[in-house]
Design a protein around this motif. Sequence first.
Motif, PDB file in Angstrom:
ATOM      1  N   ARG A  55      -9.051   5.898   2.417  1.00 60.61           N
ATOM      2  CA  ARG A  55      -9.391   5.604   1.524  1.00 60.61           C
ATOM      3  C   ARG A  55     -10.786   6.027   0.643  1.00 60.61           C
ATOM      4  O   ARG A  55     -11.347   5.369   0.412  1.00 60.61           O
ATOM      5  CB  ARG A  55      -9.140   3.856   1.750  1.00 60.61           C
ATOM      6  N   PRO A  56     -10.205   7.677   0.294  1.00 60.85           N
ATOM      7  CA  PRO A  56     -11.998   7.223  -0.963  1.00 60.85           C
ATOM      8  C   PRO A  56     -11.938   7.220  -2.433  1.00 60.85           C
ATOM      9  O   PRO A  56     -10.534   6.943  -2.985  1.00 60.85           O
ATOM     10  CB  PRO A  56     -11.179   9.207  -0.894  1.00 60.85           C
ATOM     11  N   HIS A  57     -12.439   6.535  -2.694  1.00 58.15           N
ATOM     12  CA  HIS A  57     -12.842   5.712  -3.427  1.00 58.15           C
ATOM     13  C   HIS A  57     -13.733   6.222  -4.980  1.00 58.15           C
ATOM     14  O   HIS A  57     -14.145   6.754  -4.656  1.00 58.15           O
ATOM     15  CB  HIS A  57     -14.444   4.596  -3.444  1.00 58.15           C
ATOM     16  N   LEU A  58     -12.248   6.483  -5.667  1.00 64.22           N
ATOM     17  CA  LEU A  58     -12.445   7.494  -6.717  1.00 64.22           C
ATOM     18  C   LEU A  58     -13.437   7.077  -7.576  1.00 64.22           C
ATOM     19  O   LEU A  58     -14.422   8.264  -7.785  1.00 64.22           O
ATOM     20  CB  LEU A  58     -11.165   7.531  -7.481  1.00 64.22           C
ATOM     21  N   PRO A  59     -13.747   6.128  -7.868  1.00 70.60           N
ATOM     22  CA  PRO A  59     -15.255   5.985  -9.362  1.00 70.60           C
ATOM     23  C   PRO A  59     -16.673   6.740  -8.079  1.00 70.60           C
ATOM     24  O   PRO A  59     -17.209   7.013  -9.108  1.00 70.60           O
ATOM     25  CB  PRO A  59     -15.781   4.730  -9.855  1.00 70.60           C
ATOM     26  N   ASP A 100       1.160  -1.518   0.196  1.00 68.53           N
ATOM     27  CA  ASP A 100       0.163  -0.334  -0.002  1.00 68.53           C
ATOM     28  C   ASP A 100       0.574   1.459  -0.250  1.00 68.53           C
ATOM     29  O   ASP A 100       1.805   0.628   1.240  1.00 68.53           O
ATOM     30  CB  ASP A 100      -1.137  -0.019   1.211  1.00 68.53           C
ATOM     31  N   TYR A 101       0.796   1.852  -1.162  1.00 70.34           N
ATOM     32  CA  TYR A 101       1.540   3.106  -1.154  1.00 70.34           C
ATOM     33  C   TYR A 101       1.402   3.883  -0.733  1.00 70.34           C
ATOM     34  O   TYR A 101       1.843   5.738  -0.476  1.00 70.34           O
ATOM     35  CB  TYR A 101       1.749   3.644  -2.578  1.00 70.34           C
ATOM     36  N   LEU A 102      -0.004   3.742   0.256  1.00 65.10           N
ATOM     37  CA  LEU A 102      -1.436   5.377   0.551  1.00 65.10           C
ATOM     38  C   LEU A 102      -0.891   5.673   2.322  1.00 65.10           C
ATOM     39  O   LEU A 102      -0.205   5.026   2.340  1.00 65.10           O
ATOM     40  CB  LEU A 102      -2.527   5.023  -0.081  1.00 65.10           C
ATOM     41  N   ASN A 134     -16.260  -0.897  -0.426  1.00 61.64           N
ATOM     42  CA  ASN A 134     -16.518  -0.263  -1.065  1.00 61.64           C
ATOM     43  C   ASN A 134     -17.432  -0.681  -0.526  1.00 61.64           C
ATOM     44  O   ASN A 134     -18.980   0.576  -0.991  1.00 61.64           O
ATOM     45  CB  ASN A 134     -15.129   0.380  -2.121  1.00 61.64           C
ATOM     46  N   LEU A 175     -11.725  -7.607  -8.815  1.00 65.72           N
ATOM     47  CA  LEU A 175     -11.821  -5.899  -8.071  1.00 65.72           C
ATOM     48  C   LEU A 175     -13.292  -5.686  -8.452  1.00 65.72           C
ATOM     49  O   LEU A 175     -14.443  -5.338  -7.064  1.00 65.72           O
ATOM     50  CB  LEU A 175     -10.403  -5.198  -8.346  1.00 65.72           C
ATOM     51  N   LEU A 200     -10.457  -3.667   0.143  1.00 65.64           N
ATOM     52  CA  LEU A 200     -10.995  -2.549   0.318  1.00 65.64           C
ATOM     53  C   LEU A 200     -12.018  -2.073  -1.485  1.00 65.64           C
ATOM     54  O   LEU A 200     -13.206  -1.416  -0.671  1.00 65.64           O
ATOM     55  CB  LEU A 200      -9.851  -1.604  -0.707  1.00 65.64           C
ATOM     56  N   GLU A 201     -12.207  -2.843  -2.286  1.00 68.92           N
ATOM     57  CA  GLU A 201     -13.372  -3.102  -3.099  1.00 68.92           C
ATOM     58  C   GLU A 201     -14.448  -3.297  -2.601  1.00 68.92           C
ATOM     59  O   GLU A 201     -15.368  -3.223  -2.746  1.00 68.92           O
ATOM     60  CB  GLU A 201     -13.276  -4.478  -4.679  1.00 68.92           C
ATOM     61  N   ARG A 209      -6.258  -4.317  -3.160  1.00 69.98           N
ATOM     62  CA  ARG A 209      -7.460  -4.182  -3.474  1.00 69.98           C
ATOM     63  C   ARG A 209      -8.686  -5.107  -3.127  1.00 69.98           C
ATOM     64  O   ARG A 209      -9.556  -3.926  -3.546  1.00 69.98           O
ATOM     65  CB  ARG A 209      -7.074  -3.583  -4.314  1.00 69.98           C
TER      66      ARG A 209
END
Lengths: 321, 321, 321, 321, 321, 321
Positions: D67-71, D59-61, D312, D268, D308-309, D305
């Motif tokens: 973790r704001p999900h871009l889509p 995890d590079y964050l 989300n 994902l 995270l998915e 991920r």
Amino acid sequence: MTENYRFASFTTFAGVEDLPLDKVADERPDVVIIGAPIDWGATYRGGARFGPKAIREADYLGADGERPHLPTGIDPLSELRVVDVGDIAVPPGYLEDALGTLADAIERIAAAGAVPIVLGGDHSVTFGNGTGLARVHGDGSFGIVHFDAHADTGETNVGALHGHGTPMRRLIESGAVPGHRFVQIGLRGYWPDPPTVAWMKDQAMRTFLMSEIVERGLRPVVADAVAAASEGDTRGIFISVDVDVVDPGMAPGTGTPEPGGITSRELLDTVRRLARELPVVGADIVEVSPPYDGPGQVTAFLANRVVLEILNGMAERKVGA
Amino acid sequence: MTENYRFASFTTFAGVEDLPLDKVADERPDVVIIGAPIDWGATYRGGARFGPKAIREADYLGADGERPHLPTGIDPLSELRVVDVGDIAVPPGYLEDALGTLADAIERIAAAGAVPIVLGGDHSVTFGNGTGLARVHGDGSFGIVHFDAHADTGETNVGALHGHGTPMRRLIESGAVPGHRFVQIGLRGYWPDPPTVAWMKDQAMRTFLMSEIVERGLRPVVADAVAAASEGDTRGIFISVDVDVVDPGMAPGTGTPEPGGITSRELLDTVRRLARELPVVGADIVEVSPPYDGPGQVTAFLANRVVLEILNGMAERKVGA
Amino acid sequence: MTENYRFASFTTFAGVEDLPLDKVADERPDVVIIGAPIDWGATYRGGARFGPKAIREADYLGADGERPHLPTGIDPLSELRVVDVGDIAVPPGYLEDALGTLADAIERIAAAGAVPIVLGGDHSVTFGNGTGLARVHGDGSFGIVHFDAHADTGETNVGALHGHGTPMRRLIESGAVPGHRFVQIGLRGYWPDPPTVAWMKDQAMRTFLMSEIVERGLRPVVADAVAAASEGDTRGIFISVDVDVVDPGMAPGTGTPEPGGITSRELLDTVRRLARELPVVGADIVEVSPPYDGPGQVTAFLANRVVLEILNGMAERKVGA
Amino acid sequence: MTENYRFASFTTFAGVEDLPLDKVADERPDVVIIGAPIDWGATYRGGARFGPKAIREADYLGADGERPHLPTGIDPLSELRVVDVGDIAVPPGYLEDALGTLADAIERIAAAGAVPIVLGGDHSVTFGNGTGLARVHGDGSFGIVHFDAHADTGETNVGALHGHGTPMRRLIESGAVPGHRFVQIGLRGYWPDPPTVAWMKDQAMRTFLMSEIVERGLRPVVADAVAAASEGDTRGIFISVDVDVVDPGMAPGTGTPEPGGITSRELLDTVRRLARELPVVGADIVEVSPPYDGPGQVTAFLANRVVLEILNGMAERKVGA
Amino acid sequence: MTENYRFASFTTFAGVEDLPLDKVADERPDVVIIGAPIDWGATYRGGARFGPKAIREADYLGADGERPHLPTGIDPLSELRVVDVGDIAVPPGYLEDALGTLADAIERIAAAGAVPIVLGGDHSVTFGNGTGLARVHGDGSFGIVHFDAHADTGETNVGALHGHGTPMRRLIESGAVPGHRFVQIGLRGYWPDPPTVAWMKDQAMRTFLMSEIVERGLRPVVADAVAAASEGDTRGIFISVDVDVVDPGMAPGTGTPEPGGITSRELLDTVRRLARELPVVGADIVEVSPPYDGPGQVTAFLANRVVLEILNGMAERKVGA
Amino acid sequence: MTENYRFASFTTFAGVEDLPLDKVADERPDVVIIGAPIDWGATYRGGARFGPKAIREADYLGADGERPHLPTGIDPLSELRVVDVGDIAVPPGYLEDALGTLADAIERIAAAGAVPIVLGGDHSVTFGNGTGLARVHGDGSFGIVHFDAHADTGETNVGALHGHGTPMRRLIESGAVPGHRFVQIGLRGYWPDPPTVAWMKDQAMRTFLMSEIVERGLRPVVADAVAAASEGDTRGIFISVDVDVVDPGMAPGTGTPEPGGITSRELLDTVRRLARELPVVGADIVEVSPPYDGPGQVTAFLANRVVLEILNGMAERKVGA
């Protein structure tokens, strides 16, 4: 046949029966697995000498000679008698001698009525494979369906006759496999040069570039390939799989990686389809280079499954599935 | 624009002058670096074809042609005119042709009065190196101090004349370098077999096994080696360094690793001492195999420094240091 | 002596002419390859400083300046005069200085009427590239088609102005490339935060998320991108390819891998299409990190082909193919 | 002092709150991350004991719990209270004890009303996970959507009851999860044998082979899977993701790689869809083996991920997105 | 014995005769090689399950059952009848069962009058080895010379009885090998804790720390070890070599690396000396972990030579060399 | 729940107390571990930014804050209060800012009466470390014993003031540590150039080259170093360990490998001796580069033990051992 050769693995593919090459004539198996640990035909990265060992060992299943295929319920190792004769013994650095040794071995296998499946090795081995088969089946009698990023029709290999860039040209020139018997799938990139492309056209080779596959989809292209390979009085096809037909992002363990290829899944499905729809006289899977494959050795695992999918297609054809 | 920047590719060793081989006769440099990217003489792991590239690039210093030696204060690249002619062009898989090409190149270098330093390549290249030198200096005129885990005196290389297991025998047989001119350092392990060992003795080869080095210490052994190499009317020595003389724990990037060798430090100190104490007519550093070297590429770094330490010893000898 | 032999080092991309930067003004080539070995703008894994070297060397073809494109039959290196000026010389750790040096070099290239193609380096280099181009072509005169998993529009890079997370914002703020001139393709994952996304919208940036690409397919999305990039009075586009737009499963050698990207094939086809359909004023390919790429170095091979496909698209445009 | 800096170790997943397991009952979070560092159930390559560590660290964050999900614009770590209780403590080599410890931990988490997400570990852990959940939710009350190349329904694991080849059978036998509650996606290859396949059919397990996915496309298959998982009075689903469902060409860091799988992107998108469309009672992501993942560690990044998915999708479901 | 077991190699050590375990009683060989592919006793990194395969395959010499020892001229495989029975078949994750299986096998070998040499596996296997031997030779009848960075005398292994941290304590407690029969060489680092050290002293174990070896030199320490191991009515010694006794800088492929060890050369010389000077009743070489060994696999090569040097020492003793 | 389990992430060195930097003044620990994740001062390979993480995690022992030293029986973490403040937060690419941040942190630690031990990072960090210490202890008040292959006294670092090639010169120029307070051990190779060597002599720096160590032995050299470091009114020493002082064959994970160094064992013994015999005011261990360290990560393990041996020497000094 291995005779303690240093690159050799010491098992058989999937644990099938270990049979010395000189017993093949008597035993007359359906399929013979044979390794060709040659990488001195490669112009860039070597390592394919360890291909036969890696392909045999890239297998988490038991060495029990059983491989029931989940989608079809067929066990190809049960439908077909498959044996493994080990690797040919060849001194490194004497490519023409090695190809001669290979051709002789393939000839013996074919003469016994068996289908050879060759674990390479770099792609120079296909000259030996095609030559040996032609001695038994006759020049011009079978076609080659050739999966690759590269046409392998170079005039020379860095100035030499043989090497991994020239086998298809040498087979055409020798008459073993005329140009119109070639179907090539997956070519791409920046090789060969236009004169060579022109020569290929003159030989009536059929080539399906990756750009055409992207445009039309793989299935219709393969349908065309099957049609082309079935033309005329062909007695069967030889399937030659250079693992670099797959995108190097999915199959990194190879010597001359050309980005932009098909997926692993597409390769597996296509070779099975070919072996189901066409009579196979032989096959090879080449250019697996373990030192460039990373710790997961995923390219070797892929090559192992390419062999199994070909076998399964053959078994499906046999049982009429 | 690059200005010897450290991340950039090295095309010449340490950034020395790039000179075409056909200019060597006119320019008459002191030392010529030349690459022999041949690995099809190796019986086990290949990869040494990338040795010349890796050895040149394993260098965090500038490509500026300057290498001031910290302990002596001498810059060998300033004391000696060193040039790099690049790699010989050879088709893979045709070993005897490649060795012939190499011998010709070495002959041209030696004929120009220069000392060739060959970046291998597997150890088969030493046959080419010794042959080329003998054409100029005369058969039997120079000795070989040979660092290696293996004697390389096999009768055949997996049945073939040439390969990385036979160069020393072939040089003795051809008369280029008679057996009594050989001094071997670091041999160990389980090869060759007793008949070969007996043959070596018959040829009057001098061998210093690792077991003797452990028993007596390296320095006295090297003193004996210097004495042996200086005997009679020798015109000089060729230093042949198989990097596997070093313990594979410290130099993993090699094809046929034999545990239990000398340290990197010992190798560096010894080659410099030899080049300082004896007239060098040529050298090679072989069997560096980058794909087996790991991400740190420490074996290539070692080989790069082997070349520099030889050069520094030569420079020390020249300036009378 | 090397004669473009395949194991040798590549000093210029594909063996094109090596031209010093200060000769570019006189020689006026069509395209200038230049390396920006900078990775101190990366917030996570470094290694991209070796990107230029790896991209040039990830090539099994000859260093002969010829690259005939198999699908089109065009050799872009023949249609276009392409030269390589090497890498800019920059001290590590002084990012703003390095970007300034880069901008100056790009300005000189563009002023000579040439199209710069920059081998990164981390993505901070795009600030230098865009700045240099804008000095010649004028602020706001060209658009950027930006392939990436990340928007690179951070307000700061771990608190600093410059770095690989901020170049697009800095270019917008400086006026060199206004927000409405940006078309971003492939964004995904969990960055940036909503305020940054809102800012991007305020700037009228066009973004095509991976989720949209999955939903609609890549081709229609690219058609929209082409349309967007062609709007108004744009004089051309800069193509900025962060290799992490490709799924890290296929392109592992990168610093900030975000799973779920496009395929290698899709990237290659798309950049060629863009270069064929739109006038290219420059390009960069960034974030290739060799130490994370594994022994196959497949990400570097991909990046090498990205450059060639851009060149081929440009050549196709030129010849009206 | 670290302040979530990117090079630092991650102790909790994405930097979420670190909560001891014995506080879970009081704190009643929505989701509990827990590691099961067990790999002694694997029949081939191990290494999955380091899966929990690798998944957290890939995890590079920032380790900032955001973790704001871009889509979607949703931050699942903001919508859901997610905590990390670390790894269970288990002595190596005592598999049944370890699974018992795991089941107890899962029971405690579920009893607190939280959804456990388990970072494996090899697939044997799913027996512990399913057992613990069934103690709270009731036998037969929930279904398992199982992504895998393998059915994991072996009668024994190399002769033993437990291991990574048997968890689904053991759960069916124990009654925790009846056969008709299983939906398996992605199966392929040459395992298990026909009697086991027959047994699976007898249990009314639903299986979607890769061959069906290729034929019909993934989306319709997932639609069927959702329908199957929603049948009857199910209280929810457990999502069990064996990372080897993805093609090993894209996810090499796993123990029993079977070529021919789905893509990272497909995995994902599918887990997010499931978590959005169905009530999730728990999940695991297993068979990530860091020593086989190569320097890029892309399989661990993918697994991170996947978590995270799933989160989300759950958050989308919660907010009615 | 292997029965298609998944970790198994498919050769024999050095190409010696392949003999099923149940034939050992009849054939009565001198030495039996046997693999124990167990790594679920390791508390940190696993991977030693592939140790037997890697040790057998780390060999560039022919699989011809000949290994002439260069320094002594003895071929141990000629002086001794050495056979290889393959690996024991064990289900992963059931450590106590596996150790029981191993003890039974060792017992059968010893009962046939043969010396077992066990290829591990993690160090937990020594409990099985010692137990099996004691059943035949009698409790307390033989000593263990134990090379290791660690004492392996933990009270528990992360809370469990068995594992790679406890075998020596378990052997002492069971009475198989009393404390005064232990000689430990090479211990260092920060483990175990003082109570354990005190317990070791109470058991009269002899320990030679690395600090003592550095101070006095290895040879006098080994002389003391030989004397200690010869005390009283001992019937022989078991040599237990944890490869981590060697500095991890030279032997990286191991699970719990502790810097500051002996060199590879020192280990090889010492085990040969022991086997020459003392009667060997058995041996094991453990903790070789291939996935952590890098592409050169140098630790496996070292372990292969440890076996050969032990055999050579035994052969020297036999022939009175 | 983790309870220091061995597969888990380490957040503090050896599991010692995690203390925020701003609490150090109040808590006044004896030793403060602090990470400096900076690698943008390196001129060749980067990667040392992950050094602090790798050094903390290269540890198979429990994260329990206990490290009983086997040879001495002392637990340095018990004798000394050691805390870990994590890593400094620094934006990549702004080297001077980062060194300023580091100097401030070191100053705060020293002002609290604690000894900082800095985990680098490349060697540029020593400028920050020395500067911070000098602010508290006074310019010229302490010496630096500097282990390295390189002198790090360059006039510039590729043209810039700061970088990993210049810290010692910058400290001398600033007056923080005058030249006669420097003792350098292990220098070798081909850098720096004679003018720099002359400048070093002018500054009265003491340097012990590897060649001298080989000639005289390490112990007498260290005795001289101790004497030199004790001269005059020094208040103590700073130990600066560049891990490349060790031969890269044993410590491959470093940026600028120079073959021919000391062994791991020698480094460990020497730093402990120094810390026992001299008052330590601080230390750093730098240039550990995980991406070049291979899968075994042996260089990180070595660096972890360097820290422990320094701590143990300090503890021995304290207890009068």
